[in-house]
Design a protein around this motif. Structure first.
Motif, PDB file in Angstrom:
ATOM      1  N   MET A  59       4.335   1.323   2.003  1.00 34.69           N
ATOM      2  CA  MET A  59       5.581   1.802   1.408  1.00 34.69           C
ATOM      3  C   MET A  59       5.534   3.312   1.210  1.00 34.69           C
ATOM      4  N   TYR A  60       6.709   3.939   1.369  1.00 38.49           N
ATOM      5  CA  TYR A  60       6.835   5.374   1.112  1.00 38.49           C
ATOM      6  C   TYR A  60       8.235   5.659   0.589  1.00 38.49           C
ATOM      7  N   ALA A  61       8.318   6.321  -0.537  1.00 39.85           N
ATOM      8  CA  ALA A  61       9.607   6.690  -1.134  1.00 39.85           C
ATOM      9  C   ALA A  61      10.549   5.491  -1.263  1.00 39.85           C
ATOM     10  N   GLY A  62       9.984   4.358  -1.690  1.00 39.38           N
ATOM     11  CA  GLY A  62      10.810   3.175  -1.902  1.00 39.38           C
ATOM     12  C   GLY A  62      11.178   2.409  -0.650  1.00 39.38           C
TER      13      GLY A  62
ATOM     14  N   LEU B  84       0.826  -1.197   0.000  1.00 41.21           N
ATOM     15  CA  LEU B  84       0.000   0.000   0.000  1.00 41.21           C
ATOM     16  C   LEU B  84       0.864   1.252   0.000  1.00 41.21           C
ATOM     17  N   GLY B  85       0.424   2.261  -0.735  1.00 43.96           N
ATOM     18  CA  GLY B  85       1.144   3.529  -0.744  1.00 43.96           C
ATOM     19  C   GLY B  85       0.697   4.391  -1.905  1.00 43.96           C
TER      20      GLY B  85
ATOM     21  N   CYS C 139      14.831  10.188   8.190  1.00 42.92           N
ATOM     22  CA  CYS C 139      13.544   9.569   7.870  1.00 42.92           C
ATOM     23  C   CYS C 139      13.069  10.024   6.493  1.00 42.92           C
ATOM     24  N   VAL C 140      12.572   9.089   5.692  1.00 42.36           N
ATOM     25  CA  VAL C 140      12.127   9.428   4.336  1.00 42.36           C
ATOM     26  C   VAL C 140      10.858  10.279   4.350  1.00 42.36           C
ATOM     27  N   TYR C 141      10.144  10.286   5.462  1.00 46.82           N
ATOM     28  CA  TYR C 141       8.857  10.985   5.549  1.00 46.82           C
ATOM     29  C   TYR C 141       8.958  12.344   6.253  1.00 46.82           C
TER      30      TYR C 141
ATOM     31  N   GLY D   8       7.015   3.102  -5.037  1.00 45.57           N
ATOM     32  CA  GLY D   8       7.866   1.947  -5.304  1.00 45.57           C
ATOM     33  C   GLY D   8       7.168   0.606  -5.316  1.00 45.57           C
ATOM     34  N   LYS D   9       5.835   0.599  -5.306  1.00 46.59           N
ATOM     35  CA  LYS D   9       5.107  -0.665  -5.246  1.00 46.59           C
ATOM     36  C   LYS D   9       5.304  -1.494  -6.519  1.00 46.59           C
ATOM     37  N   SER D  10       5.012  -0.882  -7.667  1.00 45.57           N
ATOM     38  CA  SER D  10       5.147  -1.605  -8.935  1.00 45.57           C
ATOM     39  C   SER D  10       6.611  -1.899  -9.248  1.00 45.57           C
ATOM     40  N   MET D  11       7.499  -1.002  -8.863  1.00 42.49           N
ATOM     41  CA  MET D  11       8.934  -1.235  -9.050  1.00 42.49           C
ATOM     42  C   MET D  11       9.364  -2.486  -8.292  1.00 42.49           C
ATOM     43  N   THR D  12       8.822  -2.659  -7.082  1.00 38.73           N
ATOM     44  CA  THR D  12       9.132  -3.847  -6.293  1.00 38.73           C
ATOM     45  C   THR D  12       8.660  -5.111  -7.006  1.00 38.73           C
ATOM     46  N   ALA D  13       7.441  -5.066  -7.543  1.00 34.47           N
ATOM     47  CA  ALA D  13       6.889  -6.234  -8.230  1.00 34.47           C
ATOM     48  C   ALA D  13       7.702  -6.595  -9.467  1.00 34.47           C
ATOM     49  N   THR D  14       8.053  -5.603 -10.270  1.00 35.52           N
ATOM     50  CA  THR D  14       8.823  -5.891 -11.475  1.00 35.52           C
ATOM     51  C   THR D  14      10.242  -6.351 -11.145  1.00 35.52           C
ATOM     52  N   ALA D  15      10.781  -5.887 -10.007  1.00 32.52           N
ATOM     53  CA  ALA D  15      12.092  -6.373  -9.568  1.00 32.52           C
ATOM     54  C   ALA D  15      12.009  -7.843  -9.182  1.00 32.52           C
ATOM     55  N   VAL D  16      10.927  -8.220  -8.514  1.00 29.48           N
ATOM     56  CA  VAL D  16      10.752  -9.609  -8.075  1.00 29.48           C
ATOM     57  C   VAL D  16      10.698 -10.554  -9.271  1.00 29.48           C
ATOM     58  N   VAL D  17       9.962 -10.158 -10.321  1.00 25.91           N
ATOM     59  CA  VAL D  17       9.821 -11.056 -11.471  1.00 25.91           C
ATOM     60  C   VAL D  17      10.912 -10.848 -12.528  1.00 25.91           C
TER      61      VAL D  17
END
Length: 293
Positions: A197-200, A5-6, A254-256, A11-20
């Motif tokens: 997730m926030y800012a990766g 969630l975010g 902190c990223v936030y 960075g949510k979709s970036m994480t998914a594409t990195a995984v696959v």
């Protein structure tokens, strides 16, 4: 079901594409591990050979993208695309693979699959195309399915149908689902655990009811407050001011910090590590007990 969630750009979709393994040539994974346990034991996808990755694709790990029109190949019939996993991974004949594809179309709710199987993607509605993408994703009953905002751009009724289909398929095939979304209601209704997730960076994670019921990171609290559950006509809607930082220029500490209402000097100097604030509930905040909804 685990929800990522975010906001957009976190960075949510970036994480998914990195995984696959679909980042190349846009970016590279420079550290960390992506481990999946299946019939072949535990495999680190980062170090796996190309042949091993091909063996895993579809059978152990699959992904459903948010834009069905671009994810489906426009020059091939949907039957050809649905039959491909069965021909490549199970060695079925063209006739047998076509039969499996028809049954798969029927299972995901495509009407008259015997005739629609020879249609092209543009001849289906957005909801039907999303069902076809899901069908391709679950064709070989993967252990893990990554669903990247599978209901984006669909109307509310079709969204509910797609999520109900995913839930049924998950239970039928004993499949884990990673649901990527920015829809809090969807997370609450569909997920068991949530990673915010926030800012990766992961800023909070835990059981959905615990994270939503008692958030321990200001960003999570801000997201929950932005939902107009008790809004009244004429009243000001709450929102998080500002926007996420550029991922190439994440600040020290902190990223936030730039959007946080309880940020202090320590937040600007020291990056908070994720720590357990309750059993199974982690927060990357220096002052989790001061977070109030």
């Amino acid at each position: 079901t685990l929800a990522l969630l975010g906001e957009s750009g976190c960075g949510k979709s970036m994480t998914a594409t990195a995984v696959v393994g679909l980042l190349e040539p846009v970016a590279d994974v420079t550290e960390g591990a992506v481990r999946i346990t299946g019939d072949g034991g535990t495999t680190d996808l980062r170090t796996a050979s190309a042949r091993r990755r091909r063996d895993i694709a579809g059978k152990e790990l699959a992904i459903v993208f948010q834009d069905a029109l671009t994810a489906l190949n426009p020059v091939y019939t949907v039957g050809t695309q649905l039959a491909e996993p069965f021909r490549i991974h199970r060695g079925l004949s063209k006739k047998a693979a076509r039969k499996e594809a028809i049954e798969l179309m029927r299972r995901v709710g495509i009407p008259e699959p015997e005739t629609r199987i020879d249609s092209y993607p543009h001849q289906f509605s957005g909801g039907m195309r999303q069902r076809l993408l899901i069908a391709i994703g679950v064709a070989l009953s993967p252990a893990v399915l990554l669903a990247d905002e599978p209901t984006t751009a669909l109307d509310v009724t079709v969204q509910a149908q797609i999520m109900s289909l995913l839930k049924d398929l998950r239970e039928e095939r004993d499949m884990a689902v990673v649901l990527i979304t920015h829809d809090l209601a969807l997370v609450f209704e569909q997920a068991d655990r949530v990673v915010v997730m926030y800012a990766g960076n992961v800023v909070e994670q835990g059981l959905v009811e615990e994270v939503f019921g008692s958030p321990k990171h200001p960003y999570t609290a801000g997201l929950l407050e932005s939902v107009p559950v008790h809004a009244e006509r004429g009243a000001e809607l709450k929102s998080i001011g500002g926007s996420p930082p550029e991922l190439a220029a994440i600040p020290a500490g902190c990223v936030y910090q730039d959007r946080c209402p309880i940020a202090r000097d320590r937040c600007r100097e020291e990056r908070p590590a994720a720590r357990e604030v309750a059993p199974g509930h982690l927060s990357a905040c220096h002052f989790p007990d001061e977070v109030n909804r």
